[in-house]
Design a protein around this motif. Structure first.
Motif, mmCIF file in Angstrom:
data_model
loop_
_atom_site.group_PDB
_atom_site.id
_atom_site.type_symbol
_atom_site.label_atom_id
_atom_site.label_comp_id
_atom_site.label_asym_id
_atom_site.label_seq_id
_atom_site.Cartn_x
_atom_site.Cartn_y
_atom_site.Cartn_z
ATOM 1 N N ALA A 198 0.856 -1.183 0.000
ATOM 2 C CA ALA A 198 0.000 0.000 0.000
ATOM 3 C C ALA A 198 0.894 1.237 0.000
ATOM 4 C CB ALA A 198 -0.915 0.005 1.224
ATOM 5 N N LEU A 199 0.909 1.955 -1.092
ATOM 6 C CA LEU A 199 1.787 3.108 -1.251
ATOM 7 C C LEU A 199 1.100 4.376 -0.759
ATOM 8 C CD1 LEU A 199 3.169 2.375 -4.830
ATOM 9 C CD2 LEU A 199 4.362 2.076 -2.661
ATOM 10 N N ILE A 200 1.754 5.077 0.131
ATOM 11 C CA ILE A 200 1.220 6.341 0.647
ATOM 12 C C ILE A 200 2.165 7.453 0.246
ATOM 13 C CG2 ILE A 200 0.574 7.624 2.721
ATOM 14 C CD1 ILE A 200 0.031 4.915 4.019
ATOM 15 N N ASP A 201 1.727 8.289 -0.655
ATOM 16 C CA ASP A 201 2.560 9.365 -1.183
ATOM 17 C C ASP A 201 2.180 10.668 -0.487
ATOM 18 O OD1 ASP A 201 4.139 11.044 -2.595
ATOM 19 O OD2 ASP A 201 3.120 10.809 -4.512
ATOM 20 N N LEU B 229 3.395 -2.156 4.312
ATOM 21 C CA LEU B 229 2.760 -0.844 4.345
ATOM 22 C C LEU B 229 3.846 0.213 4.248
ATOM 23 C CD1 LEU B 229 0.325 1.016 4.743
ATOM 24 C CD2 LEU B 229 0.634 0.796 7.210
ATOM 25 N N ALA B 230 3.862 0.940 3.146
ATOM 26 C CA ALA B 230 4.873 1.974 2.943
ATOM 27 C C ALA B 230 4.298 3.323 3.362
ATOM 28 C CB ALA B 230 5.292 2.028 1.473
ATOM 29 N N GLU B 231 4.814 3.884 4.419
ATOM 30 C CA GLU B 231 4.299 5.151 4.923
ATOM 31 C C GLU B 231 5.181 6.300 4.453
ATOM 32 O OE1 GLU B 231 3.677 5.089 9.072
ATOM 33 O OE2 GLU B 231 2.592 3.197 9.074
ATOM 34 N N ASP B 232 4.549 7.258 3.775
ATOM 35 C CA ASP B 232 5.228 8.470 3.331
ATOM 36 C C ASP B 232 6.454 8.183 2.460
ATOM 37 O OD1 ASP B 232 3.413 9.987 4.732
ATOM 38 O OD2 ASP B 232 4.598 9.939 6.556
ATOM 39 N N GLY B 233 6.352 7.167 1.638
ATOM 40 C CA GLY B 233 7.443 6.873 0.719
ATOM 41 C C GLY B 233 7.103 7.345 -0.677
#
Length: 281
Positions: free
Chosen positions: A37-40, A95-99
């Motif tokens: 899950a990508l969070i930009d 879970l990718a946070e702020d990447g």
């Protein structure tokens, strides 16, 4: 053959289609599936004109928005775990946070055989525009092939074949090789499409691509075209007319199929292809 698939999660229509497709692929090929899950958070850092005294409002608004994205991402992962359990698919969630999305893809893709993504990238925020630049950035130097679902992708009820676009370029040759290696839709007949103004050259290219597949035990029908119009229109029409379950291609440009990476052909196909699109540069 495939052993590990990397799926980029989101909540748009094409993203949900990609999710279900990836789950079925993993089950059919007995692959492990990683859900990312990508969070930009980049939009929150962009400059924005604010009236005097509004800074505190913006800080609170941005914090609320980021938390909502995180909650949406975790919900997507929870749903994936439940679905994978029902299908008996091995799932490792990330879970990718702020990447930065393309950075996360570069980091995780080398550990997998195939990347499954969609052009939806808003984590449930319908007011956010769908931005496929992060996909383009990844495709400039991809570690692994990408199976892409666009907003116009609709899986056919009765697919008749796989269409493989071939122009003799290194990109197209590598795309054929990846199709062979991955084992995608090998149960369907194959058609190698080559489009050229010279009918003899079109025939030569189509036969060349078909010969490569035949050498790997995958006989294919060569289809030579001399169609005019944009290459994206030619490929979309070919996939539609042949009832394709999958379109396989390298990265094509705008004036010819051997032009630079991101001309109008590649961008149009990424946005409007009606079937899943397997790409490799």
């Amino acid at each position: 053959m495939m052993k590990k698939i990397l799926l980029v999660l989101d909540s748009g229509d094409s993203a949900l289609l990609a999710r279900d497709y990836a789950l079925q692929l993993a089950k059919r090929h007995q692959c492990a599936l990683t859900a990312l899950a990508l969070i930009d958070g980049a939009p929150l850092l962009e400059g924005e004109a604010m009236p005097p005294g509004a800074f505190a409002y913006r800080v609170a608004r941005d914090a609320s928005m980021e938390q909502r994205w995180l909650d949406n991402a975790r919900t997507l992962l929870d749903n994936m775990r439940a679905q994978a359990g029902e299908l008996d698919v091995a799932l490792a969630s990330v879970l990718a946070e702020d990447g930065h999305p393309e950075d996360e893809l570069v980091r995780h893709a080398p550990l997998h055989d195939l990347l499954v993504v969609s052009t939806d990238s808003h984590l449930g925020e319908s007011e956010r525009p769908h931005d496929s630049r992060w996909l383009e950035n990844y495709l400039l130097n991809p570690a692994r092939p990408m199976l892409l679902f666009s907003a116009d992708t609709v899986l056919p009820e009765h697919p008749r074949c796989v269409v493989l676009a071939y122009d003799g370029s290194p990109c197209a040759a590598r795309a054929l090789q990846q199709f062979v290696f991955l084992g995608l839709a090998h149960d369907l007949p194959r058609k190698v499409i080559a489009n050229h103004t010279d009918p003899l050259e079109a025939e030569r290219l189509a036969c060349e691509g078909a010969a490569y597949l035949a050498g790997h035990g995958l006989p294919a029908e060569p289809v030579a075209l001399t169609a005019r119009g944009s290459n994206s229109q030619v490929l979309i029409a070919a996939a539609d007319s042949h009832g394709a379950a999958l379109l396989v291609m390298g990265a094509f440009g705008h004036n010819s199929w051997k032009e630079r990476l991101f001309g109008s052909t590649t961008r149009t196909l990424m946005k409007h292809c009606h079937v899943p699109l397997l790409m490799f540069h």
